[in-house]
Structures are given as structure tokens and as C-alpha cells.
Design an enzyme around this catalytic site. Structure first.
Site, PDB file in Angstrom:
ATOM      1  N   CYS A   1       0.827  -1.203   0.000  1.00  0.00           N
ATOM      2  CA  CYS A   1       0.000   0.000   0.000  1.00  0.00           C
ATOM      3  C   CYS A   1       0.866   1.259   0.000  1.00  0.00           C
ATOM      4  CB  CYS A   1      -0.968  -0.013   1.184  1.00  0.00           C
ATOM      5  SG  CYS A   1      -2.310   1.183   1.034  1.00  0.00           S
ATOM      6  N   ASP A   2       0.218   2.370  -0.294  1.00  0.00           N
ATOM      7  CA  ASP A   2       0.869   3.591  -0.758  1.00  0.00           C
ATOM      8  C   ASP A   2       2.084   4.050   0.052  1.00  0.00           C
ATOM      9  OD1 ASP A   2      -1.243   3.467  -2.467  1.00  0.00           O
ATOM     10  OD2 ASP A   2      -2.165   5.354  -1.857  1.00  0.00           O
ATOM     11  N   LYS A   3       1.924   4.236   1.360  1.00  0.00           N
ATOM     12  CA  LYS A   3       2.989   4.884   2.130  1.00  0.00           C
ATOM     13  C   LYS A   3       4.146   3.939   2.417  1.00  0.00           C
ATOM     14  CE  LYS A   3       0.405   8.402   1.988  1.00  0.00           C
ATOM     15  NZ  LYS A   3      -0.672   7.730   1.238  1.00  0.00           N
TER      16      LYS A   3
ATOM     17  N   SER B   1      -5.731  11.500  -3.680  1.00  0.00           N
ATOM     18  CA  SER B   1      -5.406  10.120  -4.010  1.00  0.00           C
ATOM     19  C   SER B   1      -4.860  10.050  -5.423  1.00  0.00           C
ATOM     20  CB  SER B   1      -6.667   9.260  -3.897  1.00  0.00           C
ATOM     21  OG  SER B   1      -6.495   8.025  -4.543  1.00  0.00           O
TER      22      SER B   1
END
Length: 569
Positions: free
Chosen positions: A119-121, A466
Site C-alpha cells: 500500500c501507498d505509504k 489520491s
């Protein structure tokens, strides 16, 4: 080896005894000890499969002469937290993940690091930690989710967010929304468009921190385990070559990463993250670099959220190597070192597109003539802000401000049909300190799309977007409202004008006359990690990091950089 300080000599017998209790032999302990940092979690499909992916990775390390030492760290998944108070924790988690990797590796004197991310972070956090540690290290991305199917069409989580707005506007019914919800996410893997995770996976490849092609392979593809074994071999080779991950993060590789982000119309979050990575690596890399690169780099991929295709389609078409090859052929990249020992150009030599692929075009025949974002200044953003240009062709907008203190109030107004064509939706007090944590605004932006307003309104915020956002959207406005930035002084109905060509976000309202009446809001938290983050975080214009030493704010008017002006003219 770093680990020799922990494991060699008579006085280290207690440490060896404890290592042996975990099942390691004297031979295992004598080898290089490689941290396998796993961001596995069962809270999100993005990282759901990483526990299994660690097995072939560790096999690859052992086969190449190392001993893997696996541990886990946290994540906050944006797709689930989006639109809730939990989203405040998302950007904060980037710092905590980087800190925890650094602490565990230093605390156990480990020799090298491989970080499994999803996931992103977790992606930028891994790179930030590797930059701090300055030892052999690389990142393996777990890969994209496959598309969902609804009415024979490929869909992603983006479609669910937009369906919420469409349902509120009466364009679809509750059952259709439920059907889309049930179909969008078929299994393991990160969100499938050119959203933040896939954008950063490509950026890390261009930084040299991931082997070319490894991140492209989708999560459930049968070839993914072999990529994990490959990374095990590569990290051991990095140890043999005494190659440092920090040594790969240079001004050239940062520019390469920014170039692939803009050429794929990727997530604006990459700007925040690359600034943070540069800062951790001690590299001078300013926000204006992104505007210069975007103005001189066209969009050459047709990827969601603004295009038609998803990350698995790009993988089939030829992957990051194909994108990089087209950019290099046009002189948009420079050669740089990578974790494999090959140079960037060596790693893409001879790449061929799949027959009849439609995802990637040459630079000479782009999908759009300029890159997917821009950096604006003006009396509403003295330290700069980021505009997302994916999914539309507009370069100007002027309209009355609809001012909301926080995302929740704006979302309620959108859902209630209170936003009209021509409006400029302003969401303030959502910056790094004010939020805190700089929440992403996908719930609001997707609702605007779902109600058919994406082509007729603009949105301005000191928060973030996002990677799934598209439309005329401006984020990262600095200084933020909580610090007394100009957004704090804007009033309902003030005219706001956005001009991408002039690099301007401005109002004709007399903001100075209102400053004496403004008072700073109380901090959103007074204890715990939120309060510590509020006290330490830097401006979004420098990456919103808690790194030391703190960076001074960019000077007002920094957008008139003479190099950029010359290049653009």
C-alpha cells in the site's frame, strides 16, 4: 560486516545464544544477516500476500549465501481510511514505517535490507529508510491487483468511489452501487490504476532501488515468486559489491523518477514522496524540478485514472522498461546506477513492446503534449502547490470560492448537490499540521466525478489527493491554513483564478485586510503521535517530513526559478 559487532567475539556469546534459539546455526550466524522487512497485513489486499512472497525472497537470500532475518512493520491503508478520521494517520505512517525500519536494522546491526511493500505509504517509507541507513538495500513491490469485472467492463476501486457520487446524484441505484462494490477488488494486490502505489513502484525502479521489471509483475502472477528470489540474489550481490542504497539516490535518478511519474500521469503524491526521499538522502531537489520536468515531458501512457488501462495491462505491454526505453530514446532520461549492478540504460536495452499494445506511445506521438502535473504559485500559494492535470485538458479556471473548513463539510455539500458548475471548492485546515496528516480528498473528488461536475469545477486544498483522483484539482497548498497561509483568509464567494501556463493560483480579494482578524485554530491533538507529528512536520513544499534537520520554508516567489524560465522559453 555490520553484524560482526553483534555476533563476533567471546563477549557476544549471549547474542549468539539468542540467535540460536530462533533456529540459526553457527554457519547461519557467520553469514551476512539480511533484514527482510515485511509490511504484510490482512487489513488490505495491497499487502495481504506479502507473507507468502517473503518465502521465495528468503530462499533467494539463503541460496546466494546470506541469512534472512524477517520482521514486520505497520501500514495504514488509504483505500479503507479514505474519507474518515483514520486518513489523518496515513501520511504519518510513512514516517513511522521509515523510523521502525531504521530502528530495527540499526538495533540489530544487520548487514543489508530488502523491504516488501504494497500500500501507498510503505513504498516511499522504504526508500526513506534505505536512504538513512546507507547500506545495501532494495525494495520489492508486491504488485498490482487484477481488475474487477462489472457488466463485462474492467473496474478498480476508483469506480467504487465514483459510484458513491453517482448514487447520491440518482444516476445509479443502491443495488448497482452494491454490485460495483462487490466486483471491484477480486483479490490480493495494490490498487490497479496509475495511483500512488503503482506510481511509486515505477519511481523506485527509476531511482535504482528496485530491479527493472520486478515491480511490474502483478501480485497473483505465477512469475512473482521468481522476482522475489531474484531480489534475494541481487541483495547478496550488492553486499559483495559494497553497493549502498543511498548511493543510488542522486539528483539524476530523482529526475529520472520524476520524469516517469509525469510521463505516466501518475499520482501527485509522488511529488511529496520524492521530495522526502531526496531530503533523507541529503540531495538537493526542489519542488520546482517537477514543473520543469512536466512542461518538457509528455504523457505517453494511457493509464487510469485519466486513461483506459491498468497496471496489469502495462505489464503485458512491456512494463516500466518500455516506458523508460521510450523516454530514454527521446533524451528524457539520463543513465544512472541501479541495485542490480547494471546501469539504467543497460537494464532497458533491447526491450520490445508487445504486439499491438495500446498502452504506451513514443514521445513523438504522445497521449498529451505535457506532463500530468504542474507547480503553481501566487498570492494563495506563496510556497507553491501542485495541480493534477490527468483526465482533462483544461489549463485555466476562474470562479467563486466555496470555502469549507475540512473535508467532511465539503463532502456533505457535494452529496447534497450544493456545488454548481464554475465553483472553486476550497478545503482548508487539512494540511500536514492542520489535518493533521494531510488527508487525501478522494471521497470528495470522486463524488464530484460521480455527479458529472469534474469538467466544470475546480478544487483547491492544503491537503492531498489520491492517485485515483482526476479533474482540475490543486493540492499541497503551502503555507497551509493552520500556519496562517492565505487559504485561511479566503472567504465564501471570493474569485479564485487558476492559470497553469502562468503558474498561478490567485485571488483578487484583499487578503491582507483580513489577517488581523484571523486567529490560529488550536492544535488538532495535544498528546501522542499526532501531537508529536504536528510539532515536527515540515511544509508540504519540502515533503512534509519529520526529518532532521528541519528545512526552512521555500522563499515566496520561488516559482520564478531562472533555469525553469529559460528552459520553458
Amino acid at each position: 560486516m555490520h553484524s560482526d559487532r553483534m555476533k563476533q567475539g567471546m563477549h557476544r556469546a549471549p547474542a549468539r545464544a539468542m540467535l540460536k534459539a530462533t533456529g540459526l546455526s553457527d554457519e547461519d550466524i557467520a553469514r551476512p544477516l539480511v533484514a527482510v522487512v515485511n509490511t504484510w497485513s490482512e487489513v488490505t489486499p495491497c499487502n495481504l500476500h506479502l507473507r507468502e512472497l517473503a518465502v521465495p525472497l528468503k530462499d533467494g537470500i539463503r541460496a546466494a549465501g546470506g541469512t534472512p532475518i524477517e520482521f514486520n512493520t505497520i501500514l495504514v491503508t488509504d483505500g479503507i481510511a479514505m474519507g474518515t478520521d483514520g486518513m489523518q494517520a496515513s501520511l504519518m505512517s510513512r514516517e513511522t514505517i521509515a523510523d521502525s525500519i531504521e530502528l530495527a536494522v540499526r538495533g540489530h546491526c544487520l548487514d543489508a535490507v530488502v523491504v516488501l511493500v504494497g500500500c501507498d505509504k510503505t513504498l516511499p517509507a522504504a526508500a526513506m529508510a534505505l536512504a538513512r541507513l546507507d547500506r545495501p538495500g532494495l525494495v520489492l513491490y508486491g504488485g498490482s491487483i487484477m481488475p474487477g469485472r462489472h457488466h463485462e467492463l474492467a473496474i478498480t476501486i476508483q469506480d467504487v468511489f465514483e459510484a458513491v457520487g453517482a448514487c447520491a446524484a440518482g444516476r445509479i441505484d443502491d443495488q448497482e452501487l452494491t454490485d460495483i462494490e462487490n466486483a471491484a477488488c477480486p483479490g490480493a494486490g495494490a490498487c490497479g490504476g496509475q495511483f500512488t502505489a503503482n506510481t511509486m513502484a515505477q519511481a523506485l525502479t527509476l531511482l535504482g532501488l528496485s530491479p527493472m521489471g520486478a515491480n511490474d509483475v502483478p501480485a497473483i502472477h505465477p512469475g512473482k515468486p521468481e522476482q522475489a528470489r531474484r531480489c534475494g540474489r541481487v541483495i547478496m550481490d550488492m553486499i559483495a559489491r559494497k553497493a549502498s542504497a543511498r548511493g543510488l539516490i542522486t539528483t539524476d535518478s530523482l529526475r529520472n523518477a520524476a520524469t516517469v511519474v509525469t510521463a505516466t500521469a501518475g499520482s501527485t503524491n509522488a511529488i511529496l514522496h520524492l521530495l522526502a526521499i531526496a531530503r533523507e538522502a541529503g540531495q538537493t531537489f526542489e519542488i520546482d524540478e517537477f514543473d520543469h520536468i512536466a512542461r518538457n515531458t509528455p504523457v505517453i501512457t494511457d493509464l487510469k485514472p485519466g486513461g483506459r488501462y491498468m497496471a496489469p495491462d502495462l505489464f503485458t505491454a512491456g512494463g516500466t522498461a518500455l516506458v523508460a526505453s521510450e523516454l530514454a530514446a527521446a533524451g528524457k532520461l539520463v543513465d544512472a546506477a541501479t541495485c542490480t549492478g547494471q546501469s539504467l540504460f543497460e537494464s532497458i536495452d533491447g526491450v520490445q513492446p508487445a504486439p499491438n499494445q495500446q498502452v504506451v506511445r513514443p514521445v513523438s506521438d504522445p497521449f498529451k503534449p505535457r506532463g500530468g502535473f504542474g507547480i503553481l504559485y501566487g498570492n494563495l500559494a506563496p510556497e507553491g502547490c501542485v495541480i493534477k492535470l490527468a483526465g482533462h485538458g483544461r489549463l485555466q479556471h476562474s470562479g467563486p470560492a466555496r470555502v469549507f473548513d475540512g473535508e467532511d463539510a465539503a463532502f456533505a455539500a457535494v452529496q447534497a448537490g450544493q456545488i454548481q458548475p464554475g465553483d472553486v471548492v476550497v478545503i482548508r485546515y487539512e494540511g500536514p499540521r492542520g489535518g493533521p496528516g494531510m488527508r487525501e480528498m478522494l471521497a470528495v473528488t470522486a463524488a464530484l466525478v460521480g455527479q458529472g461536475l469534474s469538467d466544470s469545477v475546480a478544487l483547491v486544498t492544503d491537503g492531498r489527493f489520491s492517485g485515483a483522483t482526476y479533474g482540475f484539482m490543486i493540492g499541497h497548498v503551502s503555507p497551509e491554513a493552520a500556519d496562517g497561509g492565505p487559504l485561511a483568509l479566503l472567504a465564501e464567494g471570493d474569485r479564485v483564478t487558476i492559470d497553469v501556463d502562468q503558474r498561478s493560483l490567485a485571488t483578487d480579494a484583499d487578503l491582507d485586510s483580513r489577517r488581523a482578524a484571523w486567529t490560529a485554530p488550536p492544535p488538532a491533538a495535544t498528546q501522542g503521535v499526532y501531537a508529536r507529528y504536528i510539532a515536527q512536520v515540515s511544509s508540504a513544499s519540502t515533503g512534509a517530513t519529520t526529518a532532521f534537520p528541519f528545512a526552512a520554508p521555500a522563499p515566496a516567489g520561488a516559482g520564478t526559478d531562472s533555469r525553469n524560465t529559460a528552459a520553458e522559453s
